[in-house]
Write a protein that holds these residues in place. Sequence first.
Motif, PDB file in Angstrom:
ATOM      1  N   ALA A  14       0.837  -1.209   0.000  1.00  0.00           N
ATOM      2  CA  ALA A  14       0.000   0.000   0.000  1.00  0.00           C
ATOM      3  C   ALA A  14       0.872   1.260   0.000  1.00  0.00           C
ATOM      4  CB  ALA A  14      -0.934  -0.005   1.204  1.00  0.00           C
ATOM      5  N   LEU A  15       1.948   1.257   0.773  1.00  0.00           N
ATOM      6  CA  LEU A  15       2.833   2.426   0.807  1.00  0.00           C
ATOM      7  C   LEU A  15       3.588   2.614  -0.508  1.00  0.00           C
ATOM      8  CD1 LEU A  15       4.223   2.261   4.443  1.00  0.00           C
ATOM      9  CD2 LEU A  15       2.650   3.949   3.506  1.00  0.00           C
ATOM     10  N   VAL A  16       3.942   1.519  -1.165  1.00  0.00           N
ATOM     11  CA  VAL A  16       4.602   1.623  -2.480  1.00  0.00           C
ATOM     12  C   VAL A  16       3.644   2.238  -3.490  1.00  0.00           C
ATOM     13  CG1 VAL A  16       5.540   0.276  -4.406  1.00  0.00           C
ATOM     14  CG2 VAL A  16       6.297  -0.185  -2.068  1.00  0.00           C
ATOM     15  N   VAL A  17       2.377   1.848  -3.429  1.00  0.00           N
ATOM     16  CA  VAL A  17       1.370   2.439  -4.339  1.00  0.00           C
ATOM     17  C   VAL A  17       1.231   3.930  -4.056  1.00  0.00           C
ATOM     18  CG1 VAL A  17      -1.094   2.450  -4.927  1.00  0.00           C
ATOM     19  CG2 VAL A  17       0.134   0.288  -4.722  1.00  0.00           C
ATOM     20  N   VAL A  18       1.237   4.318  -2.777  1.00  0.00           N
ATOM     21  CA  VAL A  18       1.149   5.742  -2.417  1.00  0.00           C
ATOM     22  C   VAL A  18       2.372   6.480  -2.945  1.00  0.00           C
ATOM     23  CG1 VAL A  18       1.190   7.358  -0.472  1.00  0.00           C
ATOM     24  CG2 VAL A  18      -0.345   5.400  -0.421  1.00  0.00           C
ATOM     25  N   ALA A  19       3.561   5.871  -2.886  1.00  0.00           N
ATOM     26  CA  ALA A  19       4.774   6.513  -3.389  1.00  0.00           C
ATOM     27  C   ALA A  19       4.710   6.685  -4.900  1.00  0.00           C
ATOM     28  CB  ALA A  19       5.998   5.680  -3.001  1.00  0.00           C
ATOM     29  N   LEU A  20       4.168   5.696  -5.605  1.00  0.00           N
ATOM     30  CA  LEU A  20       4.036   5.820  -7.065  1.00  0.00           C
ATOM     31  C   LEU A  20       3.068   6.942  -7.424  1.00  0.00           C
ATOM     32  CD1 LEU A  20       4.009   2.078  -8.205  1.00  0.00           C
ATOM     33  CD2 LEU A  20       5.823   3.781  -8.529  1.00  0.00           C
ATOM     34  N   VAL A  21       1.989   7.062  -6.643  1.00  0.00           N
ATOM     35  CA  VAL A  21       1.032   8.144  -6.909  1.00  0.00           C
ATOM     36  C   VAL A  21       1.678   9.490  -6.606  1.00  0.00           C
ATOM     37  CG1 VAL A  21      -1.161   9.138  -6.126  1.00  0.00           C
ATOM     38  CG2 VAL A  21      -0.989   6.686  -6.543  1.00  0.00           C
ATOM     39  N   ALA A  22       2.553   9.534  -5.591  1.00  0.00           N
ATOM     40  CA  ALA A  22       3.208  10.798  -5.248  1.00  0.00           C
ATOM     41  C   ALA A  22       4.154  11.258  -6.346  1.00  0.00           C
ATOM     42  CB  ALA A  22       3.969  10.640  -3.936  1.00  0.00           C
ATOM     43  N   THR A  23       4.663  10.349  -7.157  1.00  0.00           N
ATOM     44  CA  THR A  23       5.555  10.760  -8.248  1.00  0.00           C
ATOM     45  C   THR A  23       4.806  11.482  -9.354  1.00  0.00           C
ATOM     46  OG1 THR A  23       5.330   8.594  -9.294  1.00  0.00           O
ATOM     47  CG2 THR A  23       7.238   8.931  -7.860  1.00  0.00           C
ATOM     48  N   LEU A  24       3.478  11.380  -9.380  1.00  0.00           N
ATOM     49  CA  LEU A  24       2.687  12.092 -10.379  1.00  0.00           C
ATOM     50  C   LEU A  24       2.587  13.582 -10.062  1.00  0.00           C
ATOM     51  CD1 LEU A  24      -0.198   9.521 -10.904  1.00  0.00           C
ATOM     52  CD2 LEU A  24       1.815   9.882 -12.340  1.00  0.00           C
ATOM     53  N   ALA A  25       2.895  13.941  -8.808  1.00  0.00           N
ATOM     54  CA  ALA A  25       2.878  15.356  -8.412  1.00  0.00           C
ATOM     55  C   ALA A  25       4.094  16.036  -9.029  1.00  0.00           C
ATOM     56  CB  ALA A  25       2.912  15.445  -6.893  1.00  0.00           C
ATOM     57  N   PRO A  26       4.148  17.348  -8.976  1.00  0.00           N
ATOM     58  CA  PRO A  26       5.328  18.043  -9.518  1.00  0.00           C
ATOM     59  C   PRO A  26       6.617  17.491  -8.897  1.00  0.00           C
ATOM     60  CG  PRO A  26       3.672  19.620  -8.787  1.00  0.00           C
ATOM     61  CD  PRO A  26       3.179  18.269  -8.434  1.00  0.00           C
ATOM     62  N   PRO A  27       7.657  17.366  -9.686  1.00  0.00           N
ATOM     63  CA  PRO A  27       8.894  16.723  -9.217  1.00  0.00           C
ATOM     64  C   PRO A  27       9.493  17.363  -7.965  1.00  0.00           C
ATOM     65  CG  PRO A  27       9.033  17.152 -11.566  1.00  0.00           C
ATOM     66  CD  PRO A  27       7.761  17.766 -11.093  1.00  0.00           C
ATOM     67  N   LEU A  28       9.306  18.633  -7.759  1.00  0.00           N
ATOM     68  CA  LEU A  28       9.884  19.297  -6.595  1.00  0.00           C
ATOM     69  C   LEU A  28       9.232  18.806  -5.292  1.00  0.00           C
ATOM     70  CD1 LEU A  28      11.990  21.381  -5.886  1.00  0.00           C
ATOM     71  CD2 LEU A  28      10.229  23.135  -6.014  1.00  0.00           C
ATOM     72  N   VAL A  29       7.968  18.398  -5.346  1.00  0.00           N
ATOM     73  CA  VAL A  29       7.259  17.901  -4.159  1.00  0.00           C
ATOM     74  C   VAL A  29       7.112  16.383  -4.229  1.00  0.00           C
ATOM     75  CG1 VAL A  29       5.063  17.976  -2.918  1.00  0.00           C
ATOM     76  CG2 VAL A  29       5.965  20.058  -3.941  1.00  0.00           C
ATOM     77  N   GLY A  30       6.841  15.790  -5.363  1.00  0.00           N
ATOM     78  CA  GLY A  30       6.512  14.372  -5.524  1.00  0.00           C
ATOM     79  C   GLY A  30       7.656  13.444  -5.182  1.00  0.00           C
ATOM     80  N   PHE A  31       8.876  13.789  -5.664  1.00  0.00           N
ATOM     81  CA  PHE A  31       9.995  12.875  -5.410  1.00  0.00           C
ATOM     82  C   PHE A  31      10.389  12.823  -3.921  1.00  0.00           C
ATOM     83  CE2 PHE A  31      11.109  13.500 -10.066  1.00  0.00           C
ATOM     84  CZ  PHE A  31      10.625  12.255 -10.424  1.00  0.00           C
ATOM     85  N   PRO A  32      10.454  13.932  -3.226  1.00  0.00           N
ATOM     86  CA  PRO A  32      10.770  13.822  -1.788  1.00  0.00           C
ATOM     87  C   PRO A  32       9.694  13.066  -0.997  1.00  0.00           C
ATOM     88  CG  PRO A  32      11.153  16.068  -2.517  1.00  0.00           C
ATOM     89  CD  PRO A  32      10.500  15.343  -3.648  1.00  0.00           C
ATOM     90  N   VAL A  33       8.416  13.300  -1.337  1.00  0.00           N
ATOM     91  CA  VAL A  33       7.342  12.596  -0.637  1.00  0.00           C
ATOM     92  C   VAL A  33       7.407  11.099  -0.966  1.00  0.00           C
ATOM     93  CG1 VAL A  33       4.835  12.317  -0.504  1.00  0.00           C
ATOM     94  CG2 VAL A  33       5.839  14.598  -0.471  1.00  0.00           C
ATOM     95  N   ALA A  34       7.646  10.757  -2.237  1.00  0.00           N
ATOM     96  CA  ALA A  34       7.741   9.352  -2.620  1.00  0.00           C
ATOM     97  C   ALA A  34       8.922   8.682  -1.905  1.00  0.00           C
ATOM     98  CB  ALA A  34       7.890   9.229  -4.128  1.00  0.00           C
ATOM     99  N   GLY A  35      10.046   9.354  -1.800  1.00  0.00           N
ATOM    100  CA  GLY A  35      11.217   8.808  -1.103  1.00  0.00           C
ATOM    101  C   GLY A  35      10.933   8.604   0.387  1.00  0.00           C
ATOM    102  N   PHE A  36      10.234   9.571   0.985  1.00  0.00           N
ATOM    103  CA  PHE A  36       9.888   9.449   2.396  1.00  0.00           C
ATOM    104  C   PHE A  36       8.971   8.248   2.635  1.00  0.00           C
ATOM    105  CE2 PHE A  36       6.921  10.404   5.874  1.00  0.00           C
ATOM    106  CZ  PHE A  36       7.820  10.451   6.934  1.00  0.00           C
ATOM    107  N   VAL A  37       7.960   8.076   1.766  1.00  0.00           N
ATOM    108  CA  VAL A  37       7.005   6.979   1.927  1.00  0.00           C
ATOM    109  C   VAL A  37       7.699   5.629   1.707  1.00  0.00           C
ATOM    110  CG1 VAL A  37       4.910   5.947   0.971  1.00  0.00           C
ATOM    111  CG2 VAL A  37       5.012   8.405   1.380  1.00  0.00           C
ATOM    112  N   ILE A  38       8.595   5.545   0.716  1.00  0.00           N
ATOM    113  CA  ILE A  38       9.334   4.299   0.472  1.00  0.00           C
ATOM    114  C   ILE A  38      10.242   3.987   1.668  1.00  0.00           C
ATOM    115  CG2 ILE A  38      11.135   3.235  -0.961  1.00  0.00           C
ATOM    116  CD1 ILE A  38       8.510   3.176  -2.337  1.00  0.00           C
TER     117      ILE A  38
END
Length: 184
Positions: free
Chosen positions: A26-50
Amino acid sequence: MRIPKRVNAVLDWMEQHFGALAAVVALVVVALVATLAPPLVGFPVAGFVIGLAAGGFLVHVRLSRRIARARAEVDDLLRENGALRHRNTILASGVITRGAQETQALVAIPEDDEDLVEDDPARTAALPELTDELLGGDPGDTLGDGVKSGAEDATAEPGPDPAAVDGTADTEDDEDTAKNVRRA
């Protein structure tokens, strides 16, 4: 179709940790969805969730061994407790074990004899003290036969030898040793 042992072991492990694996997925799916956000916000959030998923799963795996050990210990203690309760129930129901029979055979000696009735079998009788009157007046005569026992008094005069008086001693060896046979 046969399943290889390694595959079967992995499937068994996954079955034991199903909840933790579901949370990681479930957290991996949330991280993949977070990568759809702008790269400045999406990648840090995805890394945190992973990171959160990986760290949480490692803590779960590490603690699961300790929890399994603690549960096994609790099961053993509960089993011992049940056995002791069963034993106490049987003893309380009137079944007497061998050890209880031995302790019941011992007579309790009370502290004070004044508490006991005269006819009580547990009452103990005091023996009379050994006095000079009981010994015939001579404190050295412990047997009451008129002859001193133990060490002879150095100041007393030696009397006649009892063996010489009744004629039972044939030789000096008969007086000193018990190995010689007396001749009649």
